[in-house]
Design an enzyme around this catalytic site. Structure first.
Site, PDB file in Angstrom:
ATOM      1  N   LYS A  12      20.222 -56.603  18.908  1.00 29.94           N
ATOM      2  CA  LYS A  12      19.546 -57.918  18.990  1.00 29.94           C
ATOM      3  C   LYS A  12      20.488 -59.005  18.510  1.00 29.94           C
ATOM      4  O   LYS A  12      21.444 -58.735  17.758  1.00 29.94           O
ATOM      5  CB  LYS A  12      18.259 -57.946  18.149  1.00 29.94           C
ATOM      6  CG  LYS A  12      18.418 -57.700  16.628  1.00 29.94           C
ATOM      7  CD  LYS A  12      18.797 -58.896  15.801  1.00 29.94           C
ATOM      8  CE  LYS A  12      18.920 -58.569  14.307  1.00 29.94           C
ATOM      9  NZ  LYS A  12      19.713 -59.556  13.552  1.00 29.94           N
ATOM     10  N   ASP A 139      13.549 -55.778   9.983  1.00 24.58           N
ATOM     11  CA  ASP A 139      13.644 -56.065  11.419  1.00 24.58           C
ATOM     12  C   ASP A 139      13.433 -54.822  12.293  1.00 24.58           C
ATOM     13  O   ASP A 139      13.624 -54.871  13.494  1.00 24.58           O
ATOM     14  CB  ASP A 139      14.941 -56.828  11.777  1.00 24.58           C
ATOM     15  CG  ASP A 139      16.196 -56.120  11.313  1.00 24.58           C
ATOM     16  OD1 ASP A 139      16.068 -55.026  10.745  1.00 24.58           O
ATOM     17  OD2 ASP A 139      17.297 -56.674  11.516  1.00 24.58           O
TER      18      ASP A 139
HETATM   19  O1  C5P Z   1      14.270 -55.197   4.813  1.00 21.77           O
HETATM   20  P1  C5P Z   1      15.687 -54.790   4.626  1.00 21.77           P
HETATM   21  O2  C5P Z   1      15.826 -53.481   3.898  1.00 21.77           O
HETATM   22  O3  C5P Z   1      16.476 -54.817   5.895  1.00 21.77           O
HETATM   23  O4  C5P Z   1      16.342 -55.890   3.700  1.00 21.77           O
HETATM   24  C1  C5P Z   1      17.562 -55.708   3.026  1.00 21.77           C
HETATM   25  C2  C5P Z   1      17.682 -56.761   1.936  1.00 21.77           C
HETATM   26  O5  C5P Z   1      17.801 -58.067   2.511  1.00 21.77           O
HETATM   27  C3  C5P Z   1      16.467 -56.864   1.035  1.00 21.77           C
HETATM   28  O6  C5P Z   1      16.561 -55.981  -0.056  1.00 21.77           O
HETATM   29  C4  C5P Z   1      16.520 -58.305   0.572  1.00 21.77           C
HETATM   30  O7  C5P Z   1      17.483 -58.458  -0.458  1.00 21.77           O
HETATM   31  C5  C5P Z   1      17.061 -59.023   1.776  1.00 21.77           C
HETATM   32  N1  C5P Z   1      15.996 -59.579   2.640  1.00 21.77           N
HETATM   33  C6  C5P Z   1      15.326 -60.711   2.209  1.00 21.77           C
HETATM   34  N2  C5P Z   1      14.366 -61.261   3.045  1.00 21.77           N
HETATM   35  C7  C5P Z   1      14.107 -60.740   4.245  1.00 21.77           C
HETATM   36  C8  C5P Z   1      14.799 -59.591   4.691  1.00 21.77           C
HETATM   37  C9  C5P Z   1      15.747 -59.044   3.852  1.00 21.77           C
HETATM   38  O8  C5P Z   1      15.559 -61.226   1.110  1.00 21.77           O
HETATM   39  N3  C5P Z   1      13.212 -61.331   5.035  1.00 21.77           N
END
Ligand code: C5P
Length: 287
Positions: A12, A139
């Site tokens: 994406k 995502d």
């Molecule tokens: O959800 P995911 O594991 O991909 O996110 C990785 C890191 O990115 C989270 O631990 C957070 O620090 C940050 N994040 C965030 N806000 C989001 C998505 C991710 O702060 N909407």
């Protein structure tokens, strides 16, 4: 004969990415358009006679076992939620660069969630699949649904967009790894910002692409460009090479340019020696 499934897990890009506010749970509310593209990983799934879950990766030497585990985590999450005890062999053929803002690992996980359910003959329902996906990463849910969608909250609240984007896309990655948690911290969104109407911006941009630059922003760019000035240079070079619009995807480091025609994008690619690149299109809507 043992049944085998072949799955496509698309990359994406983010057509605009606004970091709205930091939340009490440590995540950030965002406002973005996710757009799936034709560039994809390929995943082969086969059930096993025992109950092990095994994942082999081909085509990307830099893939860490940690990342590759997103596929294993998806299969395990599905088993835990449904009580299924079947085993799974996962063979992952990587084309999408890892940790590059293209959602490759998330897409692989979503494909395994859907594919393993099919292979094992279980139907957890859309709501459970969505919850499992959101538990794996913010995502991941996007990759379960429509190929073009507005995403809000932490990226898991989605609204499909019914639009056809005709552009050719040039993806450029110089091999820099940007850590997503660092990037969110560097945006330093203590007080909130307002969310733009990205759908309208995109619709207007389809008619006059010049309008996109300046209106469709990636809030990570200032902080990430300050740390990695090469990325700002690559964005400028995309415009010099004729891009109608250029932006960073996710928290980087992939930069993308939109071009009128495939041959324009292919020609522009010659300006980026030493960088990984791919020329692709937006994924077609499913009928
Ligand atoms: O959800 P995911 O594991 O991909 O996110 C990785 C890191 O990115 C989270 O631990 C957070 O620090 C940050 N994040 C965030 N806000 C989001 C998505 C991710 O702060 N909407």
């Amino acid at each position: 004969m043992e049944k085998m499934l072949e799955l496509r897990a698309p990359a994406k890009i983010n057509l605009g990415l606004e970091v709205i506010r930091r939340r009490p749970d440590g995540y950030h509310d965002i406002n973005t358009i996710f757009a799936a593209v034709d560039l994809h990983d390929t995943i082969f799934l086969k059930s096993r006679p025992d109950n092990a879950i095994d994942c082999r990766v081909e085509g990307n030497d830099s893939l860490t076992s940690d990342r590759n585990n997103l596929c294993v985590r998806a299969a395990e999450a599905l088993r835990n939620a449904t009580g299924c005890r079947r085993g799974l062999d996962i063979a992952l053929h990587k084309r999408i660069p890892m940790g590059a803002g293209l959602g490759g690992g998330s897409s692989d996980a979503a494909a395994v969630l859907k594919g393993a359910a099919t292979l094992w003959g279980i139907d957890p329902g859309d709501r459970v699949l969505h919850e499992l996906a959101a538990g794996i990463g913010s995502d991941v849910p996007f990759f379960l649904g429509a190929p073009l969608a507005i995403a809000v909250s932490r990226g898991e609240e989605l609204r499909a967009l019914d639009m056809n984007l005709p552009h050719a896309i040039l993806l450029i990655n110089p091999g820099i790894h940007v850590a997503t948690p660092w990037a969110y911290g560097a945006v330093n969104r203590g007080s909130g910002r307002s969310a733009s109407d990205l759908t309208t911006i995109l619709q207007r941009g389809l008619v006059s692409p010049d309008l996109l630059a300046g209106q469709l922003v990636n809030d990570f760019e200032p902080a990430v460009f300050a740390e990695y000035p090469l990325l700002r240079m690559l964005k400028e070079r995309l415009y010099e090479a004729g891009a109608l619009f250029a932006l960073m995807s996710g928290s980087g480091s992939t930069m993308f340019g939109l071009f009128q025609r495939m041959e324009d994008a292919l020609h522009a690619a010659t300006n980026f020696p030493g960088c990984w690149h791919a020329v692709t299109r937006f994924a077609a809507r499913r009928e």
